[in-house]
Design a protein around this motif. Structure first.
Motif, PDB file in Angstrom:
ATOM      1  N   PRO A 107       0.614  -0.837   0.247  1.00 39.33           N
ATOM      2  CA  PRO A 107      -0.211   0.385   0.160  1.00 39.33           C
ATOM      3  C   PRO A 107       1.375   1.156  -0.341  1.00 39.33           C
ATOM      4  CG  PRO A 107      -0.371  -0.834   2.496  1.00 39.33           C
ATOM      5  CD  PRO A 107       0.689  -1.460   1.456  1.00 39.33           C
ATOM      6  N   ALA A 108       2.145   1.279  -0.030  1.00 45.01           N
ATOM      7  CA  ALA A 108       2.967   2.307  -0.292  1.00 45.01           C
ATOM      8  C   ALA A 108       3.708   2.996  -1.352  1.00 45.01           C
ATOM      9  CB  ALA A 108       4.710   2.373   0.519  1.00 45.01           C
ATOM     10  N   TYR A 109       1.837   3.145  -1.932  1.00 50.73           N
ATOM     11  CA  TYR A 109       2.636   3.753  -3.688  1.00 50.73           C
ATOM     12  C   TYR A 109       3.356   4.846  -3.328  1.00 50.73           C
ATOM     13  CZ  TYR A 109      -2.497   1.431  -4.021  1.00 50.73           C
ATOM     14  OH  TYR A 109      -3.171   0.157  -3.661  1.00 50.73           O
ATOM     15  N   PHE A 110       3.510   5.526  -2.046  1.00 50.48           N
ATOM     16  CA  PHE A 110       3.821   6.647  -2.087  1.00 50.48           C
ATOM     17  C   PHE A 110       5.617   6.923  -2.565  1.00 50.48           C
ATOM     18  CE2 PHE A 110       3.733   5.839   2.249  1.00 50.48           C
ATOM     19  CZ  PHE A 110       5.217   5.946   2.644  1.00 50.48           C
ATOM     20  N   LYS A 111       6.012   5.415  -1.763  1.00 48.27           N
ATOM     21  CA  LYS A 111       7.637   4.892  -1.967  1.00 48.27           C
ATOM     22  C   LYS A 111       7.942   4.626  -3.992  1.00 48.27           C
ATOM     23  CE  LYS A 111       8.196   3.318   3.037  1.00 48.27           C
ATOM     24  NZ  LYS A 111       8.215   2.113   3.398  1.00 48.27           N
ATOM     25  N   ARG A 112       7.294   4.318  -4.410  1.00 42.46           N
ATOM     26  CA  ARG A 112       7.654   3.652  -5.921  1.00 42.46           C
ATOM     27  C   ARG A 112       7.306   4.927  -6.924  1.00 42.46           C
ATOM     28  NH1 ARG A 112       8.352   0.300  -2.363  1.00 42.46           N
ATOM     29  NH2 ARG A 112       6.115  -1.316  -1.207  1.00 42.46           N
ATOM     30  N   ASN A 123      -4.132  10.015  -6.133  1.00 44.52           N
ATOM     31  CA  ASN A 123      -2.701  10.475  -6.992  1.00 44.52           C
ATOM     32  C   ASN A 123      -1.241  10.024  -6.656  1.00 44.52           C
ATOM     33  OD1 ASN A 123      -4.344  12.794  -7.458  1.00 44.52           O
ATOM     34  ND2 ASN A 123      -4.469  13.552  -5.546  1.00 44.52           N
ATOM     35  N   ALA A 124      -0.779   8.907  -5.728  1.00 44.82           N
ATOM     36  CA  ALA A 124      -0.176   8.679  -5.259  1.00 44.82           C
ATOM     37  C   ALA A 124       0.171   7.233  -6.362  1.00 44.82           C
ATOM     38  CB  ALA A 124      -0.061   7.724  -3.736  1.00 44.82           C
ATOM     39  N   TYR A 125      -1.214   5.925  -6.681  1.00 43.67           N
ATOM     40  CA  TYR A 125      -0.940   5.479  -7.697  1.00 43.67           C
ATOM     41  C   TYR A 125      -0.271   5.891  -8.691  1.00 43.67           C
ATOM     42  CZ  TYR A 125      -1.973   1.061  -9.810  1.00 43.67           C
ATOM     43  OH  TYR A 125      -1.905  -0.244 -10.858  1.00 43.67           O
ATOM     44  N   ASP A 126      -1.201   6.675  -9.554  1.00 44.01           N
ATOM     45  CA  ASP A 126      -1.427   7.506 -11.112  1.00 44.01           C
ATOM     46  C   ASP A 126       0.631   8.317 -10.661  1.00 44.01           C
ATOM     47  OD1 ASP A 126      -4.003   6.895 -11.899  1.00 44.01           O
ATOM     48  OD2 ASP A 126      -4.137   9.081 -10.976  1.00 44.01           O
ATOM     49  N   PRO A 149      -2.201  16.274  -4.357  1.00 47.02           N
ATOM     50  CA  PRO A 149      -0.975  15.982  -2.841  1.00 47.02           C
ATOM     51  C   PRO A 149      -1.649  14.180  -3.001  1.00 47.02           C
ATOM     52  CG  PRO A 149      -3.429  16.688  -2.363  1.00 47.02           C
ATOM     53  CD  PRO A 149      -3.180  17.134  -3.578  1.00 47.02           C
ATOM     54  N   ALA A 150      -1.207  13.491  -2.845  1.00 43.49           N
ATOM     55  CA  ALA A 150      -0.695  12.245  -2.845  1.00 43.49           C
ATOM     56  C   ALA A 150      -0.215  11.812  -1.187  1.00 43.49           C
ATOM     57  CB  ALA A 150       0.743  11.930  -3.576  1.00 43.49           C
ATOM     58  N   CYS A 151      -1.106  10.763  -1.015  1.00 45.31           N
ATOM     59  CA  CYS A 151      -0.998  10.089   0.283  1.00 45.31           C
ATOM     60  C   CYS A 151       0.271   9.437   0.589  1.00 45.31           C
ATOM     61  CB  CYS A 151      -2.680   9.007   0.124  1.00 45.31           C
ATOM     62  SG  CYS A 151      -2.220   7.914   1.956  1.00 45.31           S
ATOM     63  N   GLU A 152       0.177   9.883   1.798  1.00 43.98           N
ATOM     64  CA  GLU A 152       2.464   9.331   1.872  1.00 43.98           C
ATOM     65  C   GLU A 152       2.013   8.518   2.972  1.00 43.98           C
ATOM     66  OE1 GLU A 152       4.552  13.091   2.164  1.00 43.98           O
ATOM     67  OE2 GLU A 152       4.217  13.647  -0.057  1.00 43.98           O
ATOM     68  N   THR A 153       1.610   7.539   3.291  1.00 41.87           N
ATOM     69  CA  THR A 153       1.172   6.431   4.150  1.00 41.87           C
ATOM     70  C   THR A 153       0.756   5.251   3.651  1.00 41.87           C
ATOM     71  OG1 THR A 153       0.530   5.947   6.712  1.00 41.87           O
ATOM     72  CG2 THR A 153      -1.266   6.939   4.684  1.00 41.87           C
TER      73      THR A 153
END
Length: 561
Positions: free
Chosen positions: A381-386, A412-415, A395-399
């Motif tokens: 689930p940590a898309y922000f690390k990808r 947003n994070a996934y995209d 803004p992206a989910c950063e958790t």
């Protein structure tokens, strides 16, 4: 009657039966929120529906008490109970918070995950669940003093519990069958929500059919395979994506420019590709095996040679470069290296954009070569690390606690991870272009295809891995794209009319196996030309038949988040 040492808490010593009944009650009530929510929703709030739910609860409690009491015949039974409590707390967390259904495929993913992926799933909610639903009850059970009854008493207690459980289940079915039958028929997910039966059943299913991998005898496949190498070596790069869902690819009409880096690359994008599984442990072996459809199982695929074995045996140089948690047995018999071990990342953690460096470092080819790049992709689930740096869409989910984020920030994070995948693929194409320019060989090709898709909160479901019969479209619909240079086009001579047609019709993972066999001109009875996207035909009417159901469903699901 033997007694364990006195408890420092001055608690009365109990025999195993009442303690087992308390553990069972805790598991039935505290560990099965999702199960009871689904069941009561199906039964309704009528008097008979409520009575049916309560009757089933009592029957489950009695049956689980019997199962736990059987463990009391060993001196380690309380430790075994503690393990069940902690494991059940973890299972219940993912069922309740993520909408996960636990079957063999899901448990296999858990067993095969690496440390980095496991840490991505670690949240404060998980820690609290493990503490309150697992560790504290386990500690209480371990601390409680216990009497060890005689064997005869234990046998009588076990038989009594077995008869009680069987009697209650029989009575429940006799009285409430008309409520249970349609509910369990319409909600097949119930069996995968019931803790701890779900992970125990899955564990037994994994353990029984096969022994240790090193003990397996690998069945040969396509022993009749032969091939005639081209005059100049062909370099074919297969990029296996991770958790990329096609619904979020702008090349497939998604509203956002998630594939901007590939917009002028000349790739062919195939819109209607369906994966053969919703998790890596199922889909990855399936992509490389000749067993298809309902006949496929992970266990059977693991006992057979796969496509890489056939290509290597017929003279193709095969190499697997890993940037994920492993190849799930697919690359066991071919040269394999981790991207990090190529020393191509200048002392930092490697990411998918560094696969291009593996191409640059190749020596001059002496034979046809297949390189497989296994991406980290968009693994959640940590898309922000990808993706490195600033997200392309914010803004992206950063958790990793996706439920705590507004859904648009999760998307947003996934995209942004898909945008970075596009950049990584553009890097691979540029490296292949450099390769083609430096050596006038037999051509260079890149084929990209993801293993499975992903749920981003639609209908309350996150991540992937749901059983195929209940998994939503988003977990099956995967992107695929093809790029080749002029030399490869001359050598492979695909029919462009069929390729154009294939871009808008239903395809599946099945095409990968036969397309790669055809690309390297492998002749075998297992090769199916109609599943080879690069096969040359002399009449467009001979292209595989066109269907539109999956493509149309994909178009229906498009939209801006």
């Amino acid at each position: 009657m033997p007694r364990e040492p006195a408890s420092p808490l001055m608690l009365s010593a109990w025999t195993p039966a009442p303690l087992a009944s308390i553990v069972a009650l805790w598991l039935v009530v505290a560990g099965n929120y999702s199960f009871w929510t689904t069941l009561t929703g199906g039964l309704g709030d009528s008097t008979r529906g409520v009575a049916a739910a309560l009757t089933l609860a009592v029957a489950l409690w009695a049956s689980l008490t019997f199962a736990l009491h059987l463990l009391a015949f060993t001196r380690l039974h309380r430790w075994l109970w503690a393990i069940v409590l902690v494991a059940s707390a973890a299972a219940a967390h993912f069922v309740d918070h993520w909408g996960v259904l636990i079957d063999k495929a899901m448990l296999r993913n858990v067993v095969q995950t690496d440390t980095a992926e496991a840490l991505d799933l670690l949240t404060s909610e998980l820690v609290l669940d493990l503490l309150f639903r697992g560790l504290l009850p386990a500690a209480a059970i371990l601390a409680w003093p216990m009497q060890r009854p005689r064997l005869k008493s234990s046998l009588i207690a076990s038989v009594s519990l077995a008869l009680l459980g069987a009697g209650l289940f029989t009575a429940a079915l006799a009285v409430h069958y008309s409520e249970y039958a349609p509910t369990f028929r319409n909600h097949r997910e119930l069996r995968y929500q019931l803790v701890p039966a779900n992970f125990v059943r899955a564990g037994v299913g994994i353990a029984l059919p096969t022994g240790h991998p090193s003990m397996r005898k690998i069945e040969p496949v396509a022993q009749d395979a032969t091939r005639t190498p081209g005059a100049q070596p062909l370099l074919f790069v297969l990029v296996v994506g991770e958790t990329a869902r096609a619904d979020n690819f702008s090349l497939g009409d998604y509203a956002r420019p998630t594939n901007a880096a590939l917009s002028s690359s000349g790739v062919r994008y195939f819109q209607g590709v369906k994966s053969c599984g919703t998790d890596t442990a199922t889909a990855l072996p399936c992509m490389f095996t000749d067993i298809k459809g309902d006949a496929y199982s992970v266990e059977q695929a693991g006992r057979r040679e796969n496509l890489l074995d056939i290509l290597q045996r017929t003279g193709v140089n095969v190499a697997w470069v890993e940037n994920n948690s492993g190849c799930k047995g697919v690359c066991d018999r071919v040269p394999t290296t981790r991207l990090q071990d190529l020393d191509a990342c200048a002392g930092r953690d490697c990411n998918d954009a560094d696969f291009a460096l593996a191409i640059d470092r190749l020596p001059r080819l002496q034979a046809d070569t297949l390189m497989v790049f296994h991406q980290q992709g968009s693994h959640g689930p940590a898309y922000f690390k990808r993706y490195p740096g600033t997200p392309a869409f914010g803004p992206a989910c950063e958790t990793n606690r996706l439920q705590d984020c507004p859904r648009e920030t999760v998307v947003n994070a996934y995209d942004s991870s898909i945008d970075f995948t596009s950049q990584a693929l553009a890097n691979v194409i540029r490296a292949l272009e450099r390769r083609a320019f430096q050596s006038a060989g037999g051509g260079v090709v890149m084929l990209y295809i993801s293993d499975h898709g992903e749920s981003l909160g639609e209908r309350g479901v996150y991540l992937h891995g749901l059983p195929s019969w209940v998994a939503p479209h988003e977990q099956f619909h995967v992107p695929m794209m093809l790029w080749m240079d002029d030399a490869a086009r001359r050598r492979l001579a695909p029919d462009t009319r069929c390729l154009d047609d294939a871009m808008t019709r239903d395809l599946s993972h099945d095409y990968l196996y036969h397309t790669l066999m055809g690309a390297f001109d492998v002749k075998s009875k297992v090769y199916v030309p109609r599943l080879d996207l690069l096969a040359g035909v002399d009449d467009v009417s001979r292209c595989p038949p066109k269907t539109t159901d999956f493509v149309e469903q994909h178009r229906t699901n498009q939209g801006t988040p």
